[in-house]
Design a protein around this motif. Sequence first.
Motif, mmCIF file in Angstrom:
data_model
loop_
_atom_site.group_PDB
_atom_site.id
_atom_site.type_symbol
_atom_site.label_atom_id
_atom_site.label_comp_id
_atom_site.label_asym_id
_atom_site.label_seq_id
_atom_site.Cartn_x
_atom_site.Cartn_y
_atom_site.Cartn_z
ATOM 1 N N TRP A 1 0.098 -3.154 3.280
ATOM 2 C CA TRP A 1 0.065 -4.596 2.992
ATOM 3 C C TRP A 1 0.307 -5.427 4.248
ATOM 4 C CZ3 TRP A 1 -1.874 -6.451 -1.291
ATOM 5 C CH2 TRP A 1 -1.845 -5.686 -2.460
ATOM 6 N N TRP B 1 -5.662 -4.425 3.721
ATOM 7 C CA TRP B 1 -6.061 -5.347 2.657
ATOM 8 C C TRP B 1 -7.445 -5.001 2.125
ATOM 9 C CZ3 TRP B 1 -4.615 -10.258 5.939
ATOM 10 C CH2 TRP B 1 -3.223 -10.288 6.107
ATOM 11 N N VAL C 1 -6.628 -10.076 -3.844
ATOM 12 C CA VAL C 1 -6.303 -9.629 -2.483
ATOM 13 C C VAL C 1 -7.082 -10.422 -1.442
ATOM 14 C CG1 VAL C 1 -6.357 -7.635 -0.924
ATOM 15 C CG2 VAL C 1 -5.684 -7.338 -3.307
ATOM 16 N N LEU D 1 -5.419 -13.021 0.846
ATOM 17 C CA LEU D 1 -4.637 -12.656 2.028
ATOM 18 C C LEU D 1 -5.428 -12.879 3.322
ATOM 19 C CD1 LEU D 1 -2.824 -9.441 0.747
ATOM 20 C CD2 LEU D 1 -1.811 -11.670 1.200
ATOM 21 N N ALA E 1 -4.592 -15.760 6.112
ATOM 22 C CA ALA E 1 -4.331 -15.364 7.497
ATOM 23 C C ALA E 1 -5.293 -16.061 8.457
ATOM 24 C CB ALA E 1 -4.443 -13.852 7.639
#
Length: 396
Positions: free
Chosen positions: A84, A90, A104, A107, A111
């Motif tokens: 993770w 990911w 997911v 993420l 980022a």
Amino acid sequence: MTAAGTLAAAAALVMILFGLPVAGSVAFGLSWFGAGLVFSGVAALTAQLAETSRLANGLALAVLGAAYLLRAVADAGSAHWLSWLSPIGWAQRLRPCADEQWAVLLLPLAAFVLLVAAAYLLTERRDLGAGILAPSLGPAHAPQSLRGPFTLWWRLQRGTLLGWAAGFLVYGLAIGGVADGVGDLVNGSDAVLNDIRKMGGQQDVADAFLATAMGLMALFTAAYAVQSVLRLRAEESGGRLEPVLATAVGRTRWAVAALAGTVAGTVVMLTATGLAVGLVHGARSGDLAGQLPRQLGAALAQLPSVWVVAAAAMLLFGALPRATSAAWGVLAVFLLLGQVGPLLGLPQAVMDLSPFTHTPKLPGAGADPLPLLALTAVAAVLAAAGLAAFRRRDVA
């Protein structure tokens, strides 16, 4: 971002055309695109930190290597939660074709936004043409060792080479440590076992895993080779080539020195990988005398395919200097055909276009020298054509 989106769309489309579920195919493509987004943001950030593109690329590649190593450690050990923390992990957590976890995708998106925002803030804190990290000043006088293009190229590339080699050494130690127990790690998952055997080209799980790992290291080595050859174009476009050519050094000698340095660098990195894997795997399996030369040979067998990629980059530099960066696209196509092709069930004739397809699946498979000699000959022809084209064209 455009390259990541194009590659992701192409991967998803190929999977759909070969009959895989649409949702899983789209998820697989988006997993690639998500990773591309994150590392686009990483590149944007390192571009603000570093003054030169060389340092910025080196920092970004270091982050990529750390992310890959973190994911590998998470998969190999009991601390699966470490995946993770890795953008590459990911992509795995999205679970394409296996009850997709669409949340997911938030993420890599988050980022990317944070990284781009940080890069934008840093643009206000650095001078134009400079970076946040202050460059170190070189010596006032050049050492006596810088007497020719070969030693000059070593001086320019030694930091990059040593950094890559250290990463390869750490990766080799990690792979060697888990190879002996990989069968237990994936026990009960027939899909994972089949994928390892498809990519590794054999039924023995440990050998198939090691052959797959060696193939991945060949791709990373090819990335180093492309980066090294692209340095030729950077020296030319940056105006640093003309002062060198104004001395007794000719074009061909300068380019051959760079190409020889690239070849030597690939040998160093794959040797470090083979020795690390052989030492650790041999010690764990109780067969150090047998595994050390076996794994070293498997690593070095990847060299001819890597040289084909480097030679293709040299041909682009010599014949189409403005398109030298297209060498990254060549590497991406070879990756898709040679590494992902077996999982997608692509026709053998299509996969044969990648030099990595012709590399023996070592350790474990038969070591036929003919494909390696043929790949070396192809690399020599491409490199010679690139050198001849560079000799005849104008210097930008």
